[in-house]
Write a protein that holds these residues in place. Sequence first.
Motif, PDB file in Angstrom:
ATOM      1  N   PHE A  63       0.841  -1.205   0.000  1.00 43.29           N
ATOM      2  CA  PHE A  63       0.000   0.000   0.000  1.00 43.29           C
ATOM      3  C   PHE A  63       0.875   1.255   0.000  1.00 43.29           C
ATOM      4  O   PHE A  63       0.636   2.201  -0.759  1.00 43.29           O
ATOM      5  CB  PHE A  63      -0.924  -0.036   1.219  1.00 43.29           C
ATOM      6  CG  PHE A  63      -1.967   1.048   1.252  1.00 43.29           C
ATOM      7  CD1 PHE A  63      -2.493   1.594   0.096  1.00 43.29           C
ATOM      8  CD2 PHE A  63      -2.438   1.523   2.480  1.00 43.29           C
ATOM      9  CE1 PHE A  63      -3.473   2.591   0.143  1.00 43.29           C
ATOM     10  CE2 PHE A  63      -3.402   2.510   2.539  1.00 43.29           C
ATOM     11  CZ  PHE A  63      -3.910   3.048   1.366  1.00 43.29           C
ATOM     12  N   LEU A  64       1.906   1.251   0.821  1.00 37.56           N
ATOM     13  CA  LEU A  64       2.793   2.411   0.898  1.00 37.56           C
ATOM     14  C   LEU A  64       3.568   2.620  -0.400  1.00 37.56           C
ATOM     15  O   LEU A  64       3.838   3.764  -0.798  1.00 37.56           O
ATOM     16  CB  LEU A  64       3.765   2.261   2.067  1.00 37.56           C
ATOM     17  CG  LEU A  64       3.240   2.699   3.424  1.00 37.56           C
ATOM     18  CD1 LEU A  64       4.181   2.257   4.531  1.00 37.56           C
ATOM     19  CD2 LEU A  64       3.043   4.210   3.470  1.00 37.56           C
ATOM     20  N   GLU A  65       3.936   1.536  -1.062  1.00 33.90           N
ATOM     21  CA  GLU A  65       4.621   1.667  -2.355  1.00 33.90           C
ATOM     22  C   GLU A  65       3.740   2.392  -3.361  1.00 33.90           C
ATOM     23  O   GLU A  65       4.222   3.248  -4.131  1.00 33.90           O
ATOM     24  CB  GLU A  65       5.023   0.287  -2.874  1.00 33.90           C
ATOM     25  CG  GLU A  65       6.199  -0.321  -2.115  1.00 33.90           C
ATOM     26  CD  GLU A  65       6.465  -1.767  -2.473  1.00 33.90           C
ATOM     27  OE1 GLU A  65       7.542  -2.273  -2.105  1.00 33.90           O
ATOM     28  OE2 GLU A  65       5.591  -2.405  -3.104  1.00 33.90           O
ATOM     29  N   LEU A  66       2.444   2.074  -3.341  1.00 30.16           N
ATOM     30  CA  LEU A  66       1.525   2.753  -4.257  1.00 30.16           C
ATOM     31  C   LEU A  66       1.309   4.210  -3.845  1.00 30.16           C
ATOM     32  O   LEU A  66       1.271   5.107  -4.697  1.00 30.16           O
ATOM     33  CB  LEU A  66       0.188   2.014  -4.324  1.00 30.16           C
ATOM     34  CG  LEU A  66      -0.838   2.618  -5.290  1.00 30.16           C
ATOM     35  CD1 LEU A  66      -0.286   2.660  -6.719  1.00 30.16           C
ATOM     36  CD2 LEU A  66      -2.154   1.860  -5.232  1.00 30.16           C
ATOM     37  N   ILE A  67       1.163   4.446  -2.545  1.00 28.48           N
ATOM     38  CA  ILE A  67       1.022   5.824  -2.068  1.00 28.48           C
ATOM     39  C   ILE A  67       2.222   6.661  -2.497  1.00 28.48           C
ATOM     40  O   ILE A  67       2.081   7.807  -2.944  1.00 28.48           O
ATOM     41  CB  ILE A  67       0.849   5.846  -0.535  1.00 28.48           C
ATOM     42  CG1 ILE A  67      -0.526   5.296  -0.139  1.00 28.48           C
ATOM     43  CG2 ILE A  67       1.018   7.270   0.015  1.00 28.48           C
ATOM     44  CD1 ILE A  67      -0.733   5.144   1.364  1.00 28.48           C
ATOM     45  N   ARG A  68       3.412   6.090  -2.402  1.00 29.29           N
ATOM     46  CA  ARG A  68       4.629   6.794  -2.819  1.00 29.29           C
ATOM     47  C   ARG A  68       4.581   7.142  -4.305  1.00 29.29           C
ATOM     48  O   ARG A  68       4.980   8.234  -4.723  1.00 29.29           O
ATOM     49  CB  ARG A  68       5.846   5.918  -2.488  1.00 29.29           C
ATOM     50  CG  ARG A  68       7.164   6.374  -3.056  1.00 29.29           C
ATOM     51  CD  ARG A  68       7.584   7.735  -2.566  1.00 29.29           C
ATOM     52  NE  ARG A  68       8.002   7.708  -1.187  1.00 29.29           N
ATOM     53  CZ  ARG A  68       7.927   8.763  -0.366  1.00 29.29           C
ATOM     54  NH1 ARG A  68       7.427   9.897  -0.811  1.00 29.29           N
ATOM     55  NH2 ARG A  68       8.334   8.682   0.881  1.00 29.29           N
ATOM     56  N   LYS A  69       4.069   6.211  -5.134  1.00 23.92           N
ATOM     57  CA  LYS A  69       3.961   6.471  -6.575  1.00 23.92           C
ATOM     58  C   LYS A  69       2.922   7.546  -6.880  1.00 23.92           C
ATOM     59  O   LYS A  69       3.138   8.427  -7.721  1.00 23.92           O
ATOM     60  CB  LYS A  69       3.580   5.180  -7.312  1.00 23.92           C
ATOM     61  CG  LYS A  69       4.661   4.133  -7.390  1.00 23.92           C
ATOM     62  CD  LYS A  69       4.147   2.921  -8.136  1.00 23.92           C
ATOM     63  CE  LYS A  69       5.147   1.774  -8.117  1.00 23.92           C
ATOM     64  NZ  LYS A  69       4.598   0.566  -8.773  1.00 23.92           N
ATOM     65  N   LEU A  70       1.779   7.456  -6.219  1.00 23.76           N
ATOM     66  CA  LEU A  70       0.673   8.368  -6.510  1.00 23.76           C
ATOM     67  C   LEU A  70       0.904   9.768  -5.965  1.00 23.76           C
ATOM     68  O   LEU A  70       0.426  10.754  -6.539  1.00 23.76           O
ATOM     69  CB  LEU A  70      -0.635   7.803  -5.941  1.00 23.76           C
ATOM     70  CG  LEU A  70      -1.147   6.507  -6.558  1.00 23.76           C
ATOM     71  CD1 LEU A  70      -2.364   6.000  -5.782  1.00 23.76           C
ATOM     72  CD2 LEU A  70      -1.515   6.714  -8.030  1.00 23.76           C
TER      73      LEU A  70
END
Length: 283
Positions: free
Chosen positions: A165-172
């Motif tokens: 989830f955090l990896e996606l938050i970092r991308k977005l």
Amino acid sequence: MKIHYECIACAVNQAQKIVEMSTPDLKKRREAMVFFGRRIGEFFEESSVPATDGGRLFLELYSFLGDDDPFRDYKRRSTELAAKVATDIGDVEDFGRALKLAIAGNVIDFAVGYDPEKIGEDILRMTEEELYVDESNELFEELGRAKSLLYLLDNCGEIYFDKLFLELIRKLFPGLTIYVAAKEGPIINDATVEDLREAGFEELANVVSTGSCLPGAPMEYVSKEFKEIFRKVDVVIAKGQANFETLSDLKDSRIFFLLKAKCRPISRELNVPQGSLVCIRGA
């Protein structure tokens, strides 16, 4: 959240598990449970927060038993299995699915007798469930406006789905300053700062300690440094029941609680059926 009537029995049941995991000596087990029984009446009052006073009691029991991490084998196995499942899932590009994976990971909890061997099938099954309370759109909007995020973790194993989830938050949200927090030392099967470093969270965020070994983030026991981070961030994501127990009374609209309502007191507080998956704002 204040204590419910079931919380006393839950604490005793967890104490029994701690004792059984710490020693095979029946005499020592009896002595430890008698010790716990004597102390429980000194800790719990009607105004108690179950995660806080229960955690304080467990740390005393650890000391009595001479074992500072009775759950080490359970945590190791949970970590191995969850890391494999998360690796098999790979990158997640959809915010809703990534959030649901993080919530589904909250099933990994020794306190409710969870068998970590079921992680793979349970995680994938739960990602097909609808959230009973879904305020994830509000979370997404707040992250878009925010400059900083504090992500409060819960259990070992579970953290690998938080990482997705955090990896996606970092991308977005590439401009977001992210802090991710865990416990200073072992308590039940909660994740520690050491666990986060081993899982590679330092590549994604600023890894910080709550400054306490207690479950959740009880403000009267966390460090000054953690309080300062908590005070200044724009958004807080708080995973799991203990974080809800220790932070829900703040009525802080910056906090989004992500959890599975695994027990009757939590489901009662949230007014949801037991077992529900929820993303709910703090106020």
